[in-house]
Motif scaffolding. Sequence first.
Motif, PDB file in Angstrom:
ATOM      1  N   MET B 241       0.832  -1.205   0.000  1.00 10.75           N
ATOM      2  CA  MET B 241       0.000   0.000   0.000  1.00 10.75           C
ATOM      3  C   MET B 241       0.873   1.263   0.000  1.00 10.75           C
ATOM      4  N   GLU B 242       0.196   2.408   0.088  1.00 12.94           N
ATOM      5  CA  GLU B 242       0.882   3.704   0.007  1.00 12.94           C
ATOM      6  C   GLU B 242       1.881   3.856   1.156  1.00 12.94           C
ATOM      7  N   GLY B 243       3.053   4.350   0.821  1.00 16.04           N
ATOM      8  CA  GLY B 243       4.150   4.467   1.792  1.00 16.04           C
ATOM      9  C   GLY B 243       3.843   5.401   2.949  1.00 16.04           C
ATOM     10  N   ASN B 244       4.542   5.173   4.057  1.00 16.45           N
ATOM     11  CA  ASN B 244       4.303   5.949   5.280  1.00 16.45           C
ATOM     12  C   ASN B 244       5.567   6.677   5.747  1.00 16.45           C
ATOM     13  N   THR B 245       6.450   6.974   4.785  1.00 20.34           N
ATOM     14  CA  THR B 245       7.713   7.618   5.176  1.00 20.34           C
ATOM     15  C   THR B 245       7.780   9.085   4.761  1.00 20.34           C
ATOM     16  N   GLY B 246       6.674   9.663   4.287  1.00 19.03           N
ATOM     17  CA  GLY B 246       6.690  11.075   3.900  1.00 19.03           C
ATOM     18  C   GLY B 246       7.543  11.322   2.678  1.00 19.03           C
ATOM     19  N   HIS B 247       8.302  12.406   2.710  1.00 16.09           N
ATOM     20  CA  HIS B 247       9.153  12.771   1.569  1.00 16.09           C
ATOM     21  C   HIS B 247      10.559  13.080   2.059  1.00 16.09           C
ATOM     22  N   PRO B 248      11.244  12.058   2.581  1.00 15.96           N
ATOM     23  CA  PRO B 248      12.552  12.318   3.167  1.00 15.96           C
ATOM     24  C   PRO B 248      13.594  12.693   2.124  1.00 15.96           C
ATOM     25  N   VAL B 249      14.447  13.608   2.501  1.00 15.92           N
ATOM     26  CA  VAL B 249      15.628  13.931   1.698  1.00 15.92           C
ATOM     27  C   VAL B 249      16.837  13.468   2.501  1.00 15.92           C
ATOM     28  N   PHE B 250      17.715  12.720   1.858  1.00  9.95           N
ATOM     29  CA  PHE B 250      18.865  12.135   2.535  1.00  9.95           C
ATOM     30  C   PHE B 250      20.096  12.982   2.255  1.00  9.95           C
ATOM     31  N   GLU B 251      20.660  13.494   3.328  1.00  9.59           N
ATOM     32  CA  GLU B 251      21.865  14.306   3.165  1.00  9.59           C
ATOM     33  C   GLU B 251      23.065  13.371   3.196  1.00  9.59           C
ATOM     34  N   THR B 252      23.608  13.107   2.021  1.00 11.04           N
ATOM     35  CA  THR B 252      24.726  12.176   1.885  1.00 11.04           C
ATOM     36  C   THR B 252      26.028  12.960   1.765  1.00 11.04           C
ATOM     37  N   ALA B 253      27.126  12.228   1.695  1.00 15.43           N
ATOM     38  CA  ALA B 253      28.430  12.873   1.548  1.00 15.43           C
ATOM     39  C   ALA B 253      28.533  13.670   0.255  1.00 15.43           C
ATOM     40  N   TYR B 254      27.642  13.350  -0.714  1.00 15.80           N
ATOM     41  CA  TYR B 254      27.775  13.983  -2.036  1.00 15.80           C
ATOM     42  C   TYR B 254      26.618  14.892  -2.424  1.00 15.80           C
ATOM     43  N   GLY B 255      25.657  15.049  -1.530  1.00 13.71           N
ATOM     44  CA  GLY B 255      24.549  15.924  -1.882  1.00 13.71           C
ATOM     45  C   GLY B 255      23.247  15.408  -1.287  1.00 13.71           C
ATOM     46  N   LYS B 256      22.203  16.207  -1.417  1.00 20.10           N
ATOM     47  CA  LYS B 256      20.892  15.869  -0.844  1.00 20.10           C
ATOM     48  C   LYS B 256      20.033  15.175  -1.894  1.00 20.10           C
ATOM     49  N   ILE B 257      19.646  13.939  -1.589  1.00 17.33           N
ATOM     50  CA  ILE B 257      18.920  13.154  -2.594  1.00 17.33           C
ATOM     51  C   ILE B 257      17.560  12.697  -2.077  1.00 17.33           C
ATOM     52  N   GLY B 258      16.628  12.534  -2.999  1.00 15.55           N
ATOM     53  CA  GLY B 258      15.315  11.968  -2.710  1.00 15.55           C
ATOM     54  C   GLY B 258      15.019  10.863  -3.714  1.00 15.55           C
ATOM     55  N   VAL B 259      13.996  10.072  -3.422  1.00 20.63           N
ATOM     56  CA  VAL B 259      13.633   8.979  -4.324  1.00 20.63           C
ATOM     57  C   VAL B 259      12.131   9.007  -4.561  1.00 20.63           C
ATOM     58  N   ASN B 260      11.743   9.298  -5.782  1.00 19.73           N
ATOM     59  CA  ASN B 260      10.329   9.248  -6.182  1.00 19.73           C
ATOM     60  C   ASN B 260      10.152   7.939  -6.941  1.00 19.73           C
ATOM     61  N   ILE B 261       9.548   6.948  -6.282  1.00 22.66           N
ATOM     62  CA  ILE B 261       9.518   5.617  -6.881  1.00 22.66           C
ATOM     63  C   ILE B 261       8.384   5.496  -7.902  1.00 22.66           C
ATOM     64  N   CYS B 262       8.763   5.162  -9.118  1.00 22.22           N
ATOM     65  CA  CYS B 262       7.899   4.745 -10.230  1.00 22.22           C
ATOM     66  C   CYS B 262       6.664   5.627 -10.439  1.00 22.22           C
ATOM     67  N   TYR B 263       5.480   5.118 -10.133  1.00 25.24           N
ATOM     68  CA  TYR B 263       4.203   5.792 -10.412  1.00 25.24           C
ATOM     69  C   TYR B 263       4.093   7.156  -9.730  1.00 25.24           C
ATOM     70  N   GLY B 264       4.902   7.379  -8.726  1.00 24.36           N
ATOM     71  CA  GLY B 264       4.925   8.694  -8.085  1.00 24.36           C
ATOM     72  C   GLY B 264       5.323   9.797  -9.049  1.00 24.36           C
ATOM     73  N   ARG B 265       5.923   9.428 -10.194  1.00 26.50           N
ATOM     74  CA  ARG B 265       6.327  10.460 -11.157  1.00 26.50           C
ATOM     75  C   ARG B 265       5.132  11.108 -11.840  1.00 26.50           C
ATOM     76  N   HIS B 266       3.966  10.460 -11.779  1.00 23.02           N
ATOM     77  CA  HIS B 266       2.768  11.069 -12.371  1.00 23.02           C
ATOM     78  C   HIS B 266       2.137  12.114 -11.446  1.00 23.02           C
ATOM     79  N   HIS B 267       2.664  12.240 -10.257  1.00 20.99           N
ATOM     80  CA  HIS B 267       2.062  13.132  -9.257  1.00 20.99           C
ATOM     81  C   HIS B 267       2.967  14.336  -9.002  1.00 20.99           C
ATOM     82  N   PRO B 268       2.666  15.483  -9.594  1.00 18.10           N
ATOM     83  CA  PRO B 268       3.509  16.667  -9.410  1.00 18.10           C
ATOM     84  C   PRO B 268       3.696  17.048  -7.943  1.00 18.10           C
TER      85      PRO B 268
END
Lengths: 420, 420
Positions: B241-268
């Motif tokens: 079902m729909e994820g329960n982790t919100g919209h986390p941005v991960f601050e890594t050693a190389y920059g701040k990244i997020g992951v929009n998985i698959c069908y989420g790309r249809h949702h602006p």
Amino acid sequence: MASSNGKAAQAEEGKAAQAQEGKAAPEGSIGGYESLHRLLEANLSPELFQEASRLLLGLNCARPLEAIALPEATMTLAETHNFDVQAFRFSADKEFLRQPRVVRVGLIQNSIAVPTTCHFSEQKKAIMDKIRPIVDAAGASGVNILCLQEAWTMPFAFCTREKRWCEFAEPVNGESTQFLQELAQKYNMVIVSPILERDVNHGETIWNTAVIIGNNGNIIGIHRKNHIPRVGDFNESTYYMEGNTGHPVFETAYGKIGVNICYGRHHPLNWLAFGLNGAEIVFNPSATVGELSEPMWPIEARNAAIANSYFVGSINRVGTEVFPNPFTSGDGKPQHADFGHFYGSSHFSAPDASCTPSLSRYRDGLAISDMNLNLCRQIKDKWAFRMTARYDMYASLLSEYLKPDYKPQVIVDPLINKRA
Amino acid sequence: MASSNGKAAQAEEGKAAQAQEGKAAPEGSIGGYESLHRLLEANLSPELFQEASRLLLGLNCARPLEAIALPEATMTLAETHNFDVQAFRFSADKEFLRQPRVVRVGLIQNSIAVPTTCHFSEQKKAIMDKIRPIVDAAGASGVNILCLQEAWTMPFAFCTREKRWCEFAEPVNGESTQFLQELAQKYNMVIVSPILERDVNHGETIWNTAVIIGNNGNIIGIHRKNHIPRVGDFNESTYYMEGNTGHPVFETAYGKIGVNICYGRHHPLNWLAFGLNGAEIVFNPSATVGELSEPMWPIEARNAAIANSYFVGSINRVGTEVFPNPFTSGDGKPQHADFGHFYGSSHFSAPDASCTPSLSRYRDGLAISDMNLNLCRQIKDKWAFRMTARYDMYASLLSEYLKPDYKPQVIVDPLINKRA
């Protein structure tokens, strides 16, 4: 093709209304081509062109894009007045409980008619004289809903920051509206007329406004541009501020329409709001130049049509407008008197992710599309973007984000400084 | 080009890593071409190809897209294991108060390694064996952040609705994560690993999850897919079902990244939320097939990059996966045993509206891009989309819209029934 012979026969044979062939290449065109689509059509084998078109226009085998034959009167007007015409039909599935709701929609793109140094009244008259035959061509083609370009009654003079251009502003029921009301009634056509508005009931404030004229010539209502650019030569916030009309959808005799004016196309939330209010077609009358925005132009409207399951009609003006007094552009370059090339390229996008080829990058034009509005709900049912949108999550997020002490959801790598 | 001679010299000469030339056309490819870009390159004159590329890739003269030379080790791996490699550099303006922040980012697309009828443990092992040399190639190329495709450890079996494929689910710290943790540490590389997750601490619930592994091999955190499709053969809501982790941005050693998985790309709004939380790169690991989504593929990620002023890395798996038992697709057609063709076409999009050519539609591949993350803020400052976004208006609208008795803002033409 608007060749001089056999136009009636051509229309009967169902050929496409497309670019005028055999004319000299437009000044400044690359390789002599007026648009990417025509460049590829002339240089690829039919098989490869078909594959490129499938990928570029988002076509699928189940729903091809058909060219529409236009009447001789339209093609004659296009030839006489040297404007581009293209006409395509988007299709939809047959339904059992609803009849098809096919509307014919038109977009007009144009350059200004006389130099910006001419008397203002001459400029206004000349542009109306220029627009009339294109509106006539739309009328002759049976267009039901027509949209003109942003601030169509004037040059896009906001780059100058000179206040004298404010004279072009008109009240909602002013001269240009009256001009189009007559044509709307004559052709039984809804017309969207984006103008510079003078709000006489509120201290003569200026707005960037679209007037929606019904097919009986009545004024249905207005919408004011929601998002105002501060980029490049787009000094529009010098002249007018963010609109106060929300996201109205106008229920016309031919369907529910909205107007996302120009820079609003960069804001997905603006597109979304028209969708939430039930729009089936959203127009994007624009004025934008190559160096700045051309990479975005084929992307944003199509994305909006996909994300919101409605049709989009995108319009951009054409040509280079030279102003009497030079100005600077905040880019370190010397003063100059023009804004750059408005690249036209008006086109339609559909909710199934397809789109039409674009009008010329160089010439005035009329783009026509038949669209079965039933496609909007068909795509909603198929893709279920509304059902899966989780608006509650985003309403909460935006409310939180508005707070000055909003803390972004960031997860920091505890080893971030270990060795990178 | 992964030709058999002169690779070191080639790298020194700064030539591009691109498709392997001189190989047989991939099975099923149209006209023998693996991507639209290569089709046009092979069939247009250099001048016209340059103009087509400018329009298609959104390039502007000030910021060309440069090909990157990759080391011989990478090209040898690509040739030995028959995967596509492309590498391009996005540039940014020089700043006076910040140093450039250039990171090298990689995307891996691949088909499954053995038939879906093989023992599950064999399938898992085979796919890891297949992925390893591609990760090695990324490591050899100095990639800083690498993302794999959605549910990379398994066939995309959700079309079957068979629950037995749930066996492929793993806890966050399971076998595939451990496999990649070693590689992350070895190559000092952040790895985003999208898997089917078994949430052992919450009743063995299944999620579609991306595990973010830091460059020291540590698990930084997870993100669970926010929007779950119910379209075509995408029966994913049968499994999670729909994820329960919100919209986390991960601050890594190389920059701040997020992951929009698959069908989420249809949702602006999903894209927007990662932007509001400060993402500089958002990955979109996907599994999607031609007939359904290919028209949308070149549009949505680029729009997200434009609208949110960040980079996007888009990944889609490759090939056709045939399952042991036939299934129906709710489209009136007979039962069948495959999902359709996953069309690859992984690529990068930049905040300035440009993008790279796509990887092959048919073969495994590694896409690499150098990006100066300073471009994100440069574009924010230039276009001012955040400043002009009017989030307050949309927070209010969404809150209103959530109410069951929401009344859309509709203005009805009072003469709507007069004569249309």
